[in-house]
Design a protein around this motif. Structure first.
Motif, PDB file in Angstrom:
ATOM      1  N   GLY A 134       4.860  -7.557 -80.971  1.00 17.32           N
ATOM      2  CA  GLY A 134       6.150  -8.206 -80.878  1.00 17.32           C
ATOM      3  C   GLY A 134       6.442  -9.239 -81.952  1.00 17.32           C
ATOM      4  N   ASN A 135       5.476  -9.536 -82.826  1.00 15.42           N
ATOM      5  CA  ASN A 135       5.737 -10.512 -83.874  1.00 15.42           C
ATOM      6  C   ASN A 135       6.252  -9.880 -85.164  1.00 15.42           C
ATOM      7  N   TYR A 136       6.280  -8.528 -85.214  1.00 11.40           N
ATOM      8  CA  TYR A 136       6.727  -7.822 -86.416  1.00 11.40           C
ATOM      9  C   TYR A 136       7.590  -6.638 -86.002  1.00 11.40           C
ATOM     10  N   LEU A 137       8.279  -6.061 -86.974  1.00 10.99           N
ATOM     11  CA  LEU A 137       9.161  -4.930 -86.668  1.00 10.99           C
ATOM     12  C   LEU A 137       8.366  -3.765 -86.114  1.00 10.99           C
ATOM     13  N   VAL A 138       7.221  -3.486 -86.719  1.00 11.13           N
ATOM     14  CA  VAL A 138       6.272  -2.505 -86.185  1.00 11.13           C
ATOM     15  C   VAL A 138       4.888  -3.118 -86.295  1.00 11.13           C
ATOM     16  N   PRO A 139       3.920  -2.652 -85.547  1.00 15.34           N
ATOM     17  CA  PRO A 139       2.576  -3.227 -85.653  1.00 15.34           C
ATOM     18  C   PRO A 139       2.028  -3.075 -87.066  1.00 15.34           C
ATOM     19  N   PRO A 140       1.548  -4.145 -87.692  1.00 13.10           N
ATOM     20  CA  PRO A 140       0.927  -4.013 -89.007  1.00 13.10           C
ATOM     21  C   PRO A 140      -0.173  -2.964 -89.000  1.00 13.10           C
ATOM     22  N   GLY A 141      -0.176  -2.148 -90.047  1.00 18.36           N
ATOM     23  CA  GLY A 141      -1.124  -1.045 -90.137  1.00 18.36           C
ATOM     24  C   GLY A 141      -0.583   0.258 -89.609  1.00 18.36           C
TER      25      GLY A 141
END
Length: 457
Positions: free
Chosen positions: A123-130
């Motif tokens: 929830g802290n980014y548009l999509v999960p990093p990676g």
């Protein structure tokens, strides 16, 4: 009554579109906790400006929680020790939190997960990093193809509303006092400009979002003009998680005009996290080999130049305006950040890490990934970066981007100069209290190119 559930808060200080709080609220009594942990990040503990912001953001979050029948518990110490102890003290069976991707938080999540049942949410980014990868399944290193692939996955999931109520435990455990954490400067109190410029907290974030709504469609045309109030000012709110990137995206995506350029900047935030996921030491290690032997200036003269840069006393008006804005407000216009960073690295030949460290301490939006990626891009040392030999000319940049009013605001010694002179004051026109240039642009360029040839050899 069910046993309580702990919500571990870090850079996600909001109630709406907050998956950890939403999940915990459906499982039983919730104990929201913020742990002030300066041990786990070690030398990456928050700087002074970030600590000022944190104080006010936590106060705002506690007030919002109390409106929902809850409250915020404050504890200080190492998260991997504090959270298991709190779980034992309260009888909590689970800890819920949002994923964080800074290397120290990833290590802390592993350590906490070994001692309690830790459930991590996105929830802290548009999509999960990676999650955005090439056709071969490899992570992207270059922004443009990353953004193209990320755009194909947009829009992000719909925004989840704030819970109507957050169930409280039968009794509350001890909480430390926010005032006792001494996050605010006292002697001296240098935060007057920050107080004038910002309203930390979820309400402040949404006020900024609403104020930007009418300008978003002209973002590309005006974002590089520091004299215009054309940027969103959302970066510290996003950094502290007072608003989610999904909330920003859904609010702005239909603005029309050149709003796509702004959404690309939100995507750059995701890109930066992708980089530190691949290179956890990116904040302290150059990605390109020639920079391992780059002849950075050191010694007394270099230190004096560094102090002049930090204080906005370089003799280059656009650079000085930016550095003074940073000191006064904890923030700097993005175009001016690039100019000021390039000046430190290429005009003064001072290691980009010294600038990154100064920004870390003085920016209210000091973000490990974004700060490191931006500095390495400017220095030319990053996996995706500007070439070192492309040296910004601060005088022509100032005139090109119409920075006269910006300079007058932050360098009042020059306020009486006309637009034609303020970007590059002639020696006779310089007020006595404004410094001469640390180095002439042409001489700086020649010195920088010679240093680059030495590094390559």
């Amino acid at each position: 009554m069910h046993s309580p559930v702990i919500v571990w808060l870090r850079r996600d200080l909001r109630l709406s579109d907050q998956a950890a709080i939403a999940e915990a609220a459906g499982k039983g009594p919730v104990i929201p906790v913020y742990v002030l942990d300066d041990e786990t990040p070690r030398h990456r503990a928050m700087g002074g400006a970030s600590r000022w912001w944190l104080h006010h953001s936590l106060a705002s979050l506690d007030a919002a929680l109390r409106e929902k029948g809850s409250r915020l518990i404050l504890r200080r110490g190492k998260c991997e020790d504090v959270l298991p102890a709190l779980a034992e003290e309260t009888g909590a069976r689970e800890v819920h939190a949002l994923h964080h991707y800074e290397p120290w938080w990833r290590n802390a999540e592993k350590a906490v997960g070994k001692r309690v049942a830790l459930h991590l949410h996105h929830g802290n980014y548009l999509v999960p990093p990676g999650a955005v990868t090439t056709g071969a399944g490899a992570p992207y290193k270059i922004y443009t193809p990353f953004w193209r692939a990320l755009s194909e996955r947009m829009p992000p999931p719909e925004v989840q509303p704030c819970p109507d109520a957050i169930p409280a435990p039968e009794s509350w455990v001890r909480s430390e006092s926010l005032a006792d954490w001494n996050l605010l400067p006292v002697e001296p109190d240098w935060a007057g400009g920050l107080r004038d410029a910002w309203e930390p907290g979820e309400d402040g974030a949404h006020a900024r979002l609403q104020a930007f709504a009418g300008k978003a469609s002209r973002y590309r045309e005006q974002r590089d003009l520091p004299s215009r109030d054309a940027t969103s000012f959302l970066s510290p709110h996003l950094h502290f998680g007072e608003i989610s990137p999904a909330q920003v995206w859904h609010a702005m995506a239909g603005a029309g005009g050149s709003v796509e350029t702004f959404l690309g900047e939100v995507g750059w935030r995701d890109y930066a996290q992708n980089v530190i996921l691949q290179f956890p030491d990116y904040g302290g290690k150059s990605a390109r080999e020639p920079f391992d032997s780059f002849p950075w200036r050191t010694g007394e003269n270099a230190e004096a130049d560094l102090r002049a840069w930090q204080q906005g006393r370089t003799g280059y008006p656009i650079v000085d305006a930016g550095m003074r804005q940073l000191w006064h407000t904890g923030w700097m216009h993005n175009r001016v950040r690039m100019i000021a960073a390039s000046f430190l690295v290429k005009h003064l030949l001072i290691d980009w890490r010294r600038g990154e460290q100064w920004f870390w301490d003085t920016l209210v939006d000091a973000d490990y990934a974004s700060n490191a990626v931006n500095w390495q891009w400017t220095a030319g040392s990053g996996v995706d970066s500007n070439m070192f030999v492309r040296i910004m000319a601060p005088l022509s940049q100032s005139e090109k981007f119409d920075a006269a009013a910006y300079i007058r605001q932050w360098v009042p010694e020059l306020a009486d100069l006309p637009d034609a002179e303020i970007h590059d004051p002639a020696p006779m026109a310089r007020p006595a209290d404004y410094p001469s240039r640390l180095i002439d642009h042409r001489a700086a360029r020649e010195r920088a190119l010679a240093a680059w040839e030495q590094a390559k050899d």
